[in-house]
Structure formats: C-alpha cells, structure tokens
Design a protein around this motif. Structure first.
Motif, PDB file in Angstrom:
ATOM      1  N   ARG A  31      -4.299  13.841  -3.566  1.00 34.26           N
ATOM      2  CA  ARG A  31      -3.031  13.414  -4.191  1.00 34.26           C
ATOM      3  C   ARG A  31      -1.896  13.892  -3.290  1.00 34.26           C
ATOM      4  N   ASP A  32      -0.810  14.396  -3.885  1.00 40.29           N
ATOM      5  CA  ASP A  32       0.326  14.830  -3.064  1.00 40.29           C
ATOM      6  C   ASP A  32      -0.115  15.771  -1.945  1.00 40.29           C
ATOM      7  N   SER A  33       0.523  15.617  -0.787  1.00 40.09           N
ATOM      8  CA  SER A  33       0.126  16.462   0.341  1.00 40.09           C
ATOM      9  C   SER A  33       1.359  16.827   1.172  1.00 40.09           C
TER      10      SER A  33
ATOM     11  N   ARG B 155      -0.502  21.770 -10.029  1.00 39.13           N
ATOM     12  CA  ARG B 155       0.818  21.657  -9.399  1.00 39.13           C
ATOM     13  C   ARG B 155       0.759  20.601  -8.311  1.00 39.13           C
ATOM     14  N   GLU B 156       1.910  20.022  -7.974  1.00 38.33           N
ATOM     15  CA  GLU B 156       1.930  19.060  -6.867  1.00 38.33           C
ATOM     16  C   GLU B 156       3.252  19.150  -6.123  1.00 38.33           C
ATOM     17  N   ALA B 157       3.495  18.170  -5.236  1.00 38.41           N
ATOM     18  CA  ALA B 157       4.717  18.126  -4.417  1.00 38.41           C
ATOM     19  C   ALA B 157       4.973  19.449  -3.680  1.00 38.41           C
TER      20      ALA B 157
ATOM     21  N   SER C 265       3.978  15.226 -13.775  1.00 35.28           N
ATOM     22  CA  SER C 265       4.442  14.295 -14.809  1.00 35.28           C
ATOM     23  C   SER C 265       4.803  12.959 -14.175  1.00 35.28           C
ATOM     24  N   GLY C 266       4.005  12.580 -13.168  1.00 34.06           N
ATOM     25  CA  GLY C 266       4.211  11.272 -12.537  1.00 34.06           C
ATOM     26  C   GLY C 266       5.585  11.208 -11.898  1.00 34.06           C
ATOM     27  N   TRP C 267       6.302  10.126 -12.151  1.00 32.22           N
ATOM     28  CA  TRP C 267       7.621   9.960 -11.527  1.00 32.22           C
ATOM     29  C   TRP C 267       8.710  10.714 -12.257  1.00 32.22           C
ATOM     30  N   ALA C 268       8.413  11.196 -13.468  1.00 34.53           N
ATOM     31  CA  ALA C 268       9.446  11.890 -14.235  1.00 34.53           C
ATOM     32  C   ALA C 268       9.602  13.318 -13.704  1.00 34.53           C
TER      33      ALA C 268
ATOM     34  N   ALA D   1      15.025  16.171 -10.073  1.00 33.42           N
ATOM     35  CA  ALA D   1      14.427  15.768  -8.789  1.00 33.42           C
ATOM     36  C   ALA D   1      13.050  16.415  -8.593  1.00 33.42           C
ATOM     37  N   GLN D   2      12.386  15.999  -7.523  1.00 34.11           N
ATOM     38  CA  GLN D   2      11.082  16.563  -7.171  1.00 34.11           C
ATOM     39  C   GLN D   2      11.098  16.849  -5.666  1.00 34.11           C
ATOM     40  N   GLY D   3      10.599  18.000  -5.267  1.00 34.18           N
ATOM     41  CA  GLY D   3      10.660  18.425  -3.872  1.00 34.18           C
ATOM     42  C   GLY D   3       9.876  17.531  -2.930  1.00 34.18           C
TER      43      GLY D   3
ATOM     44  N   MET E 158       0.877  -1.172   0.000  1.00 38.46           N
ATOM     45  CA  MET E 158       0.000   0.000   0.000  1.00 38.46           C
ATOM     46  C   MET E 158       0.915   1.223   0.000  1.00 38.46           C
ATOM     47  N   ARG E 159       0.348   2.392   0.254  1.00 36.76           N
ATOM     48  CA  ARG E 159       1.182   3.609   0.240  1.00 36.76           C
ATOM     49  C   ARG E 159       0.839   4.563   1.378  1.00 36.76           C
ATOM     50  N   PHE E 160       1.895   4.962   2.093  1.00 42.57           N
ATOM     51  CA  PHE E 160       1.807   6.088   3.041  1.00 42.57           C
ATOM     52  C   PHE E 160       2.645   7.194   2.402  1.00 42.57           C
ATOM     53  N   GLU E 161       2.143   7.799   1.349  1.00 43.88           N
ATOM     54  CA  GLU E 161       2.970   8.737   0.575  1.00 43.88           C
ATOM     55  C   GLU E 161       3.170  10.066   1.259  1.00 43.88           C
ATOM     56  N   ARG E 162       4.363  10.606   1.079  1.00 42.76           N
ATOM     57  CA  ARG E 162       4.688  11.967   1.544  1.00 42.76           C
ATOM     58  C   ARG E 162       4.324  12.207   3.006  1.00 42.76           C
ATOM     59  N   PRO E 163       4.706  11.325   3.919  1.00 46.92           N
ATOM     60  CA  PRO E 163       4.375  11.537   5.324  1.00 46.92           C
ATOM     61  C   PRO E 163       5.037  12.806   5.862  1.00 46.92           C
TER      62      PRO E 163
HETATM   63  C1  GAL Z   1       4.329  12.021  -8.467  1.00 44.68           C
HETATM   64  C2  GAL Z   1       4.008  12.391  -7.052  1.00 44.68           C
HETATM   65  C3  GAL Z   1       4.413  11.228  -6.224  1.00 44.68           C
HETATM   66  C4  GAL Z   1       3.626  10.019  -6.705  1.00 44.68           C
HETATM   67  C5  GAL Z   1       3.841   9.835  -8.183  1.00 44.68           C
HETATM   68  C6  GAL Z   1       3.118   8.618  -8.733  1.00 44.68           C
HETATM   69  O1  GAL Z   1       4.208  13.049  -9.330  1.00 44.68           O
HETATM   70  O2  GAL Z   1       4.656  13.551  -6.645  1.00 44.68           O
HETATM   71  O3  GAL Z   1       4.192  11.526  -4.885  1.00 44.68           O
HETATM   72  O4  GAL Z   1       2.278  10.186  -6.409  1.00 44.68           O
HETATM   73  O5  GAL Z   1       3.519  10.978  -8.877  1.00 44.68           O
HETATM   74  O6  GAL Z   1       1.948   8.770  -9.269  1.00 44.68           O
END
Ligand code: GAL
Length: 327
Positions: A161-163, A212-214, A232-235, A269-271, A95-100
């Motif tokens: 999404r990102d938080s 915008r995200e991250a 742009s996802g992971w890119a 990179a991504q912040g 599962m995912r605990f993203e960006r804690p």
């Molecule tokens: C990124 C986002 C990550 C992750 C990834 C996968 O852009 O910042 O946290 O969600 O997309 O979808």
C-alpha cells in the motif's frame, strides 16, 4: 510575492506554476540537484472518485515534475514517468503510480524512482498487479524514467500500500511501506540493494506503526522521525509520529505532532514527504488535501517542522508563511 500559501483548513487552495496553470503533482516528493528543487508527483485526472477505472484518483499521464530555485516559483518540466496507450504495457492508463519518491544513487549515477503501483484500471485490490511496488530509473533528474519492474518487497503475500523511500546519510536507502496480509496492516522498512534497484532481504516490521500509512521520514540531530496518518482512505485523519535512533530497530510512538488541530485531521491533510531546505535547518512537511470531487484540484499544505531540544517535533498551522522566517 514569496509566500507558501496553504489557505484555510478545509479549503482547496490552488497552487499554480509560473504560467498560472494549476499544479497537479499528487503525493510526490522533492529532490535538490545543482541549485534547483525538483517537485514531482502523480498527475491525477480531473474527475471525482469512482471505481472501475472511472475515477480521478488514477492517472492517464503519469508522474510529472516541476522545478524551482526558491521553492516559491515553479516551472513545469515534463512527464518523467509516462503512462502508455498500449494495452499490453504495465503503464497502460488509467492506472496509478502512487506516492512516487526519487533518490540519487551516487555509486551508479542513476536517479531511482520507487512508487506504489496499481495496474489498469487503477483500482487497489488483492489481485496481482493491484498492490505492488515499482521501480524506474533515469540518468537525469528531469529525464524520461524507464520502468524496470513491478515487485513485492518482503514476500508475495504482503500487498504493497502506501510507500516511501528514505536515503540515509551513509548512502543506504530504504523502502518503507504499509504491508497488508488479510486484516494485518503494518509499516515495514526494507533495506534496498546498493544500486537501489531491488530489496536486500533485510527488513523490520515497525510494530509501533501498526495500522498506519502515508509514512514521511526525516533525520534530524541524530534521530529519525516518521510522521504517519491513520487509515481512512481519502478522508484526512489524525497524524501520529514515531522516533528512533536506529532505523532497523525499535520505534517509539510520540503521539500527534499537530498543535491546535481542532478537528484532529492533520489540518485536513495527509503527509506526503519531508525535505530539508539546502544549507538550512528548515525541514518542510509536505502534505495534501485530497479532493475527491475533482482530483486535479487537490491542494498542498507545507508546514515548517519545529524540533524541540528534547528530541520531539511539532507542527503548527499557518495559512501562509515564508521560509526565511524559519531558517
Ligand atoms: C489513502 C492513501 C492514498 C490512497 C488512498 C486511496 O489513505 O494514503 O495514498 O491510497 O488511501 O485508497
């Protein structure tokens, strides 16, 4: 040697702990408690990107923590928010605990962790459970956090999404997130309740931060700054930062903070977070190079933020550097 090493742009330089093990602490943050810095993040799997729970972008262990007194030497602490092997648990992996992000609540004496939550099998989506916020608490910074609930901040339509979480100097804390309704994606800032465990109902849509995200926030000399990425996802893609004097007011688009970023990708990179080194003016932008071939081998990029007299900020790439030169 006391150095922060980012490596070449595009290189997945591996940071290691004091035992020589690769640090796997994805998209996390930093909290300072009693003379130690605690760096925490999601422990990703040593697998390439793949859907249906087969990918390395998920976790089967949870959120892990390291600590350091000097930000150079890292000691592994423990898993602070654990996955479960019980299929009925909200924490069943993968599962995912993203960006804690962890903040300390002075009134309750609790450490509060918020993240972007995605249930088993860890694929982002429209379905309930796949785009939520989650909150966990602990009475010790490096203890075992207890997941309290999975929820949505503004309403049930808006996918999370990102938080991130931002704690202001007056003790108020905010949950910021990329809220998605259909094709509409925009960053929202939501004031948390006094105990930081829920949403107060007060929020603002940050119109300037559309698509915008991250988000990574810092307060410096009377202004709030937020560095973000595109979608742009992971890119990796080009960062843009925003500025305001009032968190719940209007934010101004200040453009790309990166100097000499030849590929326009935030140096590949991504912040993930910004923190201030204790008793100094040095603010560090933490970012990550996501490694979609093997998520255990993501790498970290830390850069000093340079603030201008005109209330602007900029980043310049450094393959390696020492904090002492920028304090
Ligand atoms: C990124 C986002 C990550 C992750 C990834 C996968 O852009 O910042 O946290 O969600 O997309 O979808």
């Amino acid at each position: 040697m006391n150095r922060i090493i980012n490596g070449e742009v595009g290189e997945f330089y591996q940071w290691t702990d004091e035992e020589g093990n690769v640090m796997n602490v994805s998209d996390g943050g930093m909290i300072y408690v009693d003379g130690r810095y605690y760096w925490y993040g999601q422990k990703l799997r040593a697998l390439p990107y793949a859907g249906e729970g087969r990918g390395g972008q998920t976790t089967v262990e949870g959120v892990v923590m390291y600590s350091s007194v000097d930000l150079y030497h890292w000691r592994y602490e423990r898993v602070v928010l654990a996955c479960s092997e019980d299929p009925d648990s909200l924490c069943f992996g993968p599962m995912r605990f993203e960006r804690p992000k962890i903040v300390f609540n002075r009134k309750t004496g609790q450490y509060v962790l918020w993240c972007h939550y995605v249930k088993y099998p860890g694929d982002h989506g429209e379905q309930p459970g796949t785009a939520e916020a989650a909150v966990a608490v602990c009475d010790k910074v490096n203890g075992e956090y207890r997941l309290l609930k999975v929820c949505r901040p503004v309403d049930d339509r808006g996918l999370v999404r990102d938080s991130t979480v931002f704690q202001d100097i007056d003790g108020t804390a905010y949950f910021l997130y990329d809220r998605q309704v259909g094709q509409d994606r925009c960053l929202y800032i939501v004031k948390l309740t006094d105990d930081y465990l829920g949403f107060s109902g007060e929020y603002t849509r940050i119109e300037a931060a559309y698509w915008r995200e991250a988000p990574c926030l810092v307060l410096y000399d009377g202004y709030y700054y937020m560095i973000t990425s595109g979608l742009s996802g992971w890119a990796p893609n080009q960062a843009v930062y925003f500025r305001t004097g009032d968190l719940m007011g209007e934010w101004e688009n200040m453009g790309d903070p990166c100097e000499d970023d030849l590929c326009g990708t935030t140096y590949g990179a991504q912040g993930t977070y910004i923190f201030r080194v204790e008793n100094t003016d040095l603010c560090i932008f933490m970012a990550e190079r996501h490694n979609t071939d093997d998520f255990e081998k993501c790498s970290y990029v830390w850069l000093p933020i340079c603030f201008g007299a005109d209330h602007t900020l900029k980043l310049t790439y450094r393959r390696e550097w020492q904090q002492e030169d920028y304090r």
